[in-house]
Design an enzyme around this catalytic site. Structure first.
Site, mmCIF file in Angstrom:
data_model
loop_
_atom_site.group_PDB
_atom_site.id
_atom_site.type_symbol
_atom_site.label_atom_id
_atom_site.label_comp_id
_atom_site.label_asym_id
_atom_site.label_seq_id
_atom_site.Cartn_x
_atom_site.Cartn_y
_atom_site.Cartn_z
ATOM 1 N N GLU A 1 38.421 78.364 -34.293
ATOM 2 C CA GLU A 1 38.793 76.312 -34.533
ATOM 3 C C GLU A 1 39.511 76.093 -33.187
ATOM 4 O O GLU A 1 39.468 76.047 -32.587
ATOM 5 C CB GLU A 1 40.454 76.639 -34.799
ATOM 6 C CG GLU A 1 39.801 77.227 -36.502
ATOM 7 C CD GLU A 1 41.578 77.166 -37.290
ATOM 8 O OE1 GLU A 1 42.080 76.974 -38.977
ATOM 9 O OE2 GLU A 1 42.468 76.746 -36.401
HETATM 10 C C1 NOJ Z 1 44.571 74.556 -38.446
HETATM 11 C C2 NOJ Z 1 44.399 75.408 -40.013
HETATM 12 O O1 NOJ Z 1 43.941 77.185 -39.232
HETATM 13 C C3 NOJ Z 1 43.688 75.081 -40.518
HETATM 14 O O2 NOJ Z 1 43.792 75.059 -41.717
HETATM 15 C C4 NOJ Z 1 43.573 74.030 -39.809
HETATM 16 O O3 NOJ Z 1 43.037 72.849 -40.359
HETATM 17 C C5 NOJ Z 1 44.038 73.128 -38.562
HETATM 18 N N1 NOJ Z 1 44.472 73.954 -37.912
HETATM 19 C C6 NOJ Z 1 43.755 71.733 -38.797
HETATM 20 O O4 NOJ Z 1 45.067 70.879 -38.640
#
Ligand code: NOJ
Length: 569
Positions: free
Chosen positions: A413
């Site tokens: 991410e």
């Molecule tokens: C990390 C989380 O895992 C995800 O679900 C979220 O949308 C993002 N952070 C952004 O806050």
């Protein structure tokens, strides 16, 4: 004698190997170098991400059970504007369209999560397996593979079956370890011949702290000073158990890998020449990333967590530390249960020590004895916590390399949001964010960090937890007010596509033209989006809105014709 000598030499050698797996991170060196033009190693994997509750919608369709998020969002006042993920992006019905978008971007992988209650409505494998839920994920996986997109599958992105919460207290209860293992085992059985990258938990820090300490997230428990530590303890055990299940039962047949995805901010000492600032920054990271990574890679909680929480618990008159303890057997069972590390990273803080007298703030945050600061000059286009600090990413990746023996890393991410009011698809700041963060990752690869892939967060705008739909992280804009949930490409889609097709940043002249070209294409998407209130109630032939001059003309003439006809009648 000789034998003993050899044995001793061997032991010393083994000890050196063990110790040398962990190098010292150099806190005093923070090089903020200029942009680095180069490409990633061949085979580097580019992807985008989503999660089940944030994207799928279909909360009660085809036999799905209720999750803690379905229950939590029903309580008034928990979520911004009382939004829910009931329909969200309708990913459950639109996954084929979404794969078309991924294909167009030439993504190598897609990371998504499986909703546990969609497959096991009560949470328990022994009670009922929902074949329709299984079929949904089978179709998704098959279609990804047909399009040469590798699925990276997360088993738990926060949507615990509600019944497990009601009956057992969710992650406060150690019985979750076995229930989660049963669910994971079922996923390996049904999907493991096709899925080769498994991630047990996404961002357990958030599950523990926001779910059981601050209560901002489901299940909304406020067990300050104990709840998060207990939840994390059980999550780490559950992760290890699932890794062993895969290792024993499936690895030789399926030949996949099992990792965990840890999300953490970087903590930079306010003054890198001040030892106390350095220690505070390290404490910040150990309480964040190290809380989970150290047991999994090195066998136990970080020493600094044991020291701080233990001391404070003593001062509070407790007989034992609020941080649970792993037995020697558990330590060796947990150590080494990670074939690759998933890393989520968004932002950075400056850190300096701050003393919290015990008793006053009996909490995870007070236990760390530090203060977090930000530089007001850092750009913060979206979520109030998210400042763009690209160099922190390189620091974080290098920290992982030194502390955990340079594991294989997939960035699971990374991305940036925009505020709700922004309906401009020419997202200049997101292009800048991706450009700079990905460039810092490239520098980290040059530093020798073993990064194998990168996942932009997120493919689509989606349900941003307690912030509802007010914060948009997507490469694609989703019009949530339209029941068809059309997707519109932001300029960053074009920009990311160019990074992917060049596998990095080949040279200055080319890279400098990317933003301009991307902005050119998004102007027509902006027009389409502006026309959406007019056409939103019509049935769309296709709900992916890819702006070509012809589609724009057709849509505008349809709107025009409609007004003409209305005028006549
Ligand atoms: C990390 C989380 O895992 C995800 O679900 C979220 O949308 C993002 N952070 C952004 O806050």
């Amino acid at each position: 004698m000789l034998q003993r000598c050899i044995l001793r030499t061997y032991h010393v050698f083994a000890l050196v190997l063990c110790v040398s797996a962990r190098e010292d991170f150099d806190w005093t060196k923070n090089e903020k170098t200029s942009f680095y033009y180069s490409t990633f190693p061949t085979g580097f994997s580019w992807g985008a991400g989503s999660s089940a509750y944030q994207t799928e919608g279909a909360w009660n369709i085809d036999g799905k059970g209720m999750s803690i998020w379905d229950a939590f969002t029903r309580k008034k006042g928990k979520i911004f504007l009382n939004d829910t993920g009931d329909t969200s992006c309708d990913g459950y019905n639109k996954f084929k369209d979404d794969i078309t978008l991924m294909k167009d971007m030439k993504l190598n992988h897609y990371r998504f999560s499986i909703s546990w209650p969609r497959i096991l409505p009560s949470g328990l494998k022994s009670e009922h397996i929902n074949e329709k839920g299984i079929k949904y994920y089978e179709d998704l996986i098959n279609m990804l593979l047909d399009n040469k997109i590798t699925p990276i599958v997360i088993l738990y992105h926060w949507d615990l079956p509600q019944l497990l919460q009601e009956k057992y207290g969710g992650w406060q209860n150690v019985t979750m370890v076995n229930y989660f293992n049963d669910f994971a085992n079922l996923c390996f059985e049904r999907f493991g011949h096709k899925v080769k990258y498994w991630i047990t938990f996404n961002n357990p820090w958030s599950i523990a702290v926001e779910g059981y300490e601050t209560g901002e997230h489901a299940p909304g428990m406020k067990l300050k000073g104990t709840g998060a530590y207990k939840a994390a303890h059980h999550i780490i055990k559950a992760h290890a158990k699932v890794w062993h299940t895969y290792d024993m039962q499936w690895r030789s047949k399926q030949k996949g890998m099992v990792g965990i995805s840890l999300t953490a901010d970087w903590g930079e000492p306010v003054d890198i020449t001040n030892q106390r600032d350095i220690e505070a920054a390290e404490r910040y990271i150990q309480f964040y990333l190290g809380w989970f990574a150290t047991p999994i890679f090195n066998g136990d909680y970080p020493q600094v967590m044991k020291d701080y929480i233990g001391r404070k618990s003593g001062q509070q008159g407790l007989g034992a530390s609020r941080l649970p303890v792993f037995s020697p057997q558990e330590k060796s069972y947990i150590k080494g249960t990670c074939d690759f590390l998933g890393l989520g990273h968004f932002t950075t803080r400056y850190i300096t020590p701050k003393n919290y007298p015990s008793g006053l703030g009996d909490s995870y945050f007070a236990d760390r004895d530090l203060a977090e600061l930000v530089d007001p000059k850092w750009p913060d286009p979206g979520s109030e916590w998210l400042y763009s600090v690209p160099w922190g990413f390189r620091r974080m990746l290098n920290f992982v390399k030194t502390q955990y023996g340079n594991p294989m890393v997939y960035v699971t991410e990374n991305g940036v949001s925009e505020k709700m009011v922004c309906t401009d698809l020419c997202d200049d700041w997101r292009m800048q964010y991706f450009k700079d963060y990905i460039n810092e990752m490239l520098k980290a690869v040059k530093d020798g960090v073993n990064v194998k892939g990168y996942t932009a967060w997120s493919l689509l705008d989606n349900f941003e937890w307690d912030e509802g739909f007010s914060e948009r992280f997507g490469l694609y804009y989703v019009d949530f007010s339209n029941k068809n949930k059309p997707r519109y490409p932001k300029a960053s889609v074009q920009f990311y596509k160019r990074i992917i097709s060049s596998n990095g940043f080949p040279n200055q002249r080319e890279v400098e033209s990317w933003k301009r070209k991307a902005v050119e294409t998004c102007a027509s998407s902006n027009q389409l989006l502006a026309a959406d209130p007019l056409i939103g109630h019509m049935e769309m032939v296709s709900e992916i809105v890819i702006p070509t001059v012809s589609t724009l003309c057709i849509l505008l003439s349809a709107v025009f014709l409609m007004f003409l006809l209305r005028g006549r009648i």
